[in-house]
Enzyme design. Sequence first.
Site, mmCIF file in Angstrom:
data_model
loop_
_atom_site.group_PDB
_atom_site.id
_atom_site.type_symbol
_atom_site.label_atom_id
_atom_site.label_comp_id
_atom_site.label_asym_id
_atom_site.label_seq_id
_atom_site.Cartn_x
_atom_site.Cartn_y
_atom_site.Cartn_z
ATOM 1 N N ASP A 72 1.015 -1.347 -0.226
ATOM 2 C CA ASP A 72 -0.284 0.340 -0.065
ATOM 3 C C ASP A 72 0.466 1.141 0.000
ATOM 4 O O ASP A 72 1.960 0.959 0.730
ATOM 5 C CB ASP A 72 -0.687 0.929 1.475
ATOM 6 C CG ASP A 72 -2.311 -1.330 1.574
ATOM 7 O OD1 ASP A 72 -1.854 -1.590 0.017
ATOM 8 O OD2 ASP A 72 -2.382 -0.913 2.179
ATOM 9 N N ASP A 103 -10.767 -5.416 7.310
ATOM 10 C CA ASP A 103 -9.858 -6.272 6.991
ATOM 11 C C ASP A 103 -9.307 -7.161 8.330
ATOM 12 O O ASP A 103 -9.560 -8.107 9.111
ATOM 13 C CB ASP A 103 -8.361 -6.536 6.286
ATOM 14 C CG ASP A 103 -8.757 -5.530 4.397
ATOM 15 O OD1 ASP A 103 -9.631 -6.564 4.753
ATOM 16 O OD2 ASP A 103 -8.008 -5.425 4.040
#
Length: 342
Positions: free
Chosen positions: A16, A297
């Site tokens: 990310d 998540d």
Amino acid sequence: MVSEGILLGYGNPLLDITVSGTEEFLKKYDLKSDDAILAEEKHMPMYSEMVETFKDVEFIPGGATQNSLRVVQWLIEMPKATTYFGCISKDKFGDILVEKATDAKVNVQYQYTDKAPTGTCAVVVMGNQRSLCANLAAANCFTESHLDDADNWALVEKAKYYYIAGFPLTVSPSAILRIAKYACEQNKVFCSNLSAPFICQFFKEPLMQTLPYVDFLFGNHEEAIQFGIANEFNTNDIKEIALKSSQLPKENKKRSRVVVFTCGDKSTVVAKDGKVEEYSIIPVEPSEIVDTNAAGDAFVGGFLAQLINDKPISDCIKCGHYAANVIVKRSGCSLPEKHDYR
């Protein structure tokens, strides 16, 4: 009793790249806040622009399934209780992913490719919202042949629980189906996730091929709405969508399907055996929220950490809420050194 290798996941490993963005930047690359999409050609210049023009750029290991497994490891504190499959390249970003996942005590068994660089995900944060744009790159090169390796398949056999988010349906649905069918045949627990509205819209066929083998299905409010539309449920009521989703055809008749939909700052909805229950979240002040990226998540990770300990659903939900509460107060899927969950 938790043991080494009890939980196995397959997903799209991504690094990310996180920045605090602007409306102008979102508009430039045709991005929407609080959305998740796959990168197209028009998005490719965005990644280098983020690194070169924004201050305080953060690099955090990502990918939905990998995030959840890292949270599981953080909570249960047993090295290599989780195993992770995915495809990366032997490059700088790949090295970072290996290092970070290994530090988290996840047993990463990556497939390697030289056809593409390690995948990245642009995370553009705007206040409490985030826009995700994933360039799968190497993650898109995962093949079912990884399961043909005797050592890798031995890890599949060793596991008692499986978690594969919906994103790899765009990459290798055959690998997902192979693991899901094995879990069903062995009466083991297979969990999945709707993951993003576009999965329900454009990858409905592989999603619905996998669904009969899913024992636990996760999703958020937006994904649930889109799943309801895709399956012509003719309702926008989350509780009704959860109930109808739980009653779709299922191969393993020995256990009921459990559907869990998170709804932001509202109660989490759980459907099972013709009943729907709601569980209050842990309140968080808006001023405390740093980044909602990976909150879903983290919720799944918290849930699974209790599930593999054979805890009741109420305990799983409680731990999921705890993990999500921790994550939204931090940037990306970054975790404190120790948890204080009891």
